[in-house]
Design a protein around this motif. Structure first.
Motif, PDB file in Angstrom:
ATOM      1  N   PHE A  23     -12.470   6.965  -6.838  1.00  0.00           N
ATOM      2  CA  PHE A  23     -12.496   8.052  -5.868  1.00  0.00           C
ATOM      3  C   PHE A  23     -11.262   8.943  -5.906  1.00  0.00           C
ATOM      4  N   GLY A  24     -10.366   8.701  -6.883  1.00  0.00           N
ATOM      5  CA  GLY A  24      -9.241   9.580  -7.096  1.00  0.00           C
ATOM      6  C   GLY A  24      -8.284   9.676  -5.929  1.00  0.00           C
ATOM      7  N   LEU A  25      -7.872   8.545  -5.412  1.00  0.00           N
ATOM      8  CA  LEU A  25      -6.958   8.531  -4.274  1.00  0.00           C
ATOM      9  C   LEU A  25      -5.955   7.388  -4.416  1.00  0.00           C
ATOM     10  N   THR A  26      -4.989   7.365  -3.525  1.00  0.00           N
ATOM     11  CA  THR A  26      -3.975   6.319  -3.528  1.00  0.00           C
ATOM     12  C   THR A  26      -4.003   5.600  -2.182  1.00  0.00           C
ATOM     13  N   LEU A  27      -4.100   4.282  -2.222  1.00  0.00           N
ATOM     14  CA  LEU A  27      -4.195   3.477  -1.007  1.00  0.00           C
ATOM     15  C   LEU A  27      -2.837   2.883  -0.644  1.00  0.00           C
ATOM     16  N   ASP A  28      -2.656   2.656   0.624  1.00  0.00           N
ATOM     17  CA  ASP A  28      -1.464   1.955   1.112  1.00  0.00           C
ATOM     18  C   ASP A  28      -1.751   0.458   0.999  1.00  0.00           C
ATOM     19  N   ARG A  29      -1.431  -0.116  -0.162  1.00  0.00           N
ATOM     20  CA  ARG A  29      -1.811  -1.499  -0.453  1.00  0.00           C
ATOM     21  C   ARG A  29      -1.265  -2.516   0.563  1.00  0.00           C
ATOM     22  N   PRO A  30       0.036  -2.501   0.826  1.00  0.00           N
ATOM     23  CA  PRO A  30       0.574  -3.526   1.742  1.00  0.00           C
ATOM     24  C   PRO A  30      -0.099  -3.509   3.110  1.00  0.00           C
ATOM     25  N   THR A  31      -0.329  -2.314   3.634  1.00  0.00           N
ATOM     26  CA  THR A  31      -0.958  -2.206   4.950  1.00  0.00           C
ATOM     27  C   THR A  31      -2.400  -2.693   4.914  1.00  0.00           C
ATOM     28  N   LEU A  32      -3.134  -2.311   3.872  1.00  0.00           N
ATOM     29  CA  LEU A  32      -4.525  -2.729   3.749  1.00  0.00           C
ATOM     30  C   LEU A  32      -4.651  -4.242   3.568  1.00  0.00           C
ATOM     31  N   LEU A  33      -3.794  -4.818   2.728  1.00  0.00           N
ATOM     32  CA  LEU A  33      -3.856  -6.258   2.495  1.00  0.00           C
ATOM     33  C   LEU A  33      -3.539  -7.034   3.771  1.00  0.00           C
ATOM     34  N   ALA A  34      -2.546  -6.567   4.503  1.00  0.00           N
ATOM     35  CA  ALA A  34      -2.202  -7.230   5.759  1.00  0.00           C
ATOM     36  C   ALA A  34      -3.354  -7.143   6.750  1.00  0.00           C
TER      37      ALA A  34
END
Length: 213
Positions: free
Chosen positions: A82-93
């Motif tokens: 989808f051509g985007l960047t996710l906030d990994r640490p926040t999502l994983l938490a």
């Protein structure tokens, strides 16, 4: 124990009987998600809610086409798709917390779970999962399976997930059993490849899984 099954040698499950007596092993290692536990509906809801909270959607078909991926690899695929960047640490938490909200929807996969219960006390056993430790431990506890295993290895214990052999090699090391003497039960191509890369024989459990609703 005997049951119809397709092993990783391509045997037709309709005409072949699987028996542990046909295998030489000193330890058994199980994958968790999709192998011994039907976690797919729970993980889908978890990721869908976590992404939804930050304004993104997760379609069922897209997710189910990528089952077996670790959380990190799933987020990689999502970003690429989808051509985007996710906030990994926040999502994983957030995923760690949301997963606990859906534990009531967990079910075991009877084929592998039955083998684990029958072999408890006879051979060393481990779980080697690409999932997060909190989720894997909660899953096994909820299904009354955790006490069956001598050790539980998760993605947080290794540098490389499946199909790298790291998870299975660490499980064998903790069990103090040579990799070649370990029998693995898996449900994904990546997992089967990881077991083979570790020098272990692997059984594909997919012919015996009941599709999730």
């Amino acid at each position: 124990m005997s049951a119809a099954i397709s092993d990783d040698d391509g045997t037709n499950p309709a005409t072949s009987e699987f028996s542990l007596d046909d295998h030489v092993f000193d330890a058994i290692i199980f994958d968790c998600d999709g192998t011994i536990a039907d976690t797919l509906p729970v993980h889908f809801l978890t990721f869908q809610e976590a992404l939804g909270e930050v304004g993104y959607t997760l379609e069922r078909d897209w997710y189910f086409a990528r089952t077996g991926l670790s959380s990190d690899k799933l987020f990689n695929a999502y970003e690429q798709s989808f051509g985007l960047t996710l906030d990994r640490p926040t999502l994983l938490a957030r995923c760690k917390l949301l997963y606990q909200n859906h534990l009531d929807k967990l079910r075991e996969h009877g084929f592998a779970a039955t083998i684990a219960r029958e072999q408890f006390g006879h051979v060393p056993m481990a779980v080697a999962s690409a999932g997060m430790k909190s989720a894997v431990t909660s899953t096994l506890q909820t299904l009354d399976l955790l006490e069956l295993f001598d050790t539980v290895v998760t993605i947080e214990d290794v540098k490389h997930g499946k199909p790298a052999p790291d998870l299975y090699l660490l499980a064998a090391e903790r069990l103090n059993v040579a990799p070649a003497r370990c029998l693995v039960f898996e449900d994904t191509e990546e997992g089967l490849e990881a077991a083979h890369n570790a020098g272990m024989r692997a059984v594909d459990v997919r012919p015996h899984l009941t599709p999730s609703a």
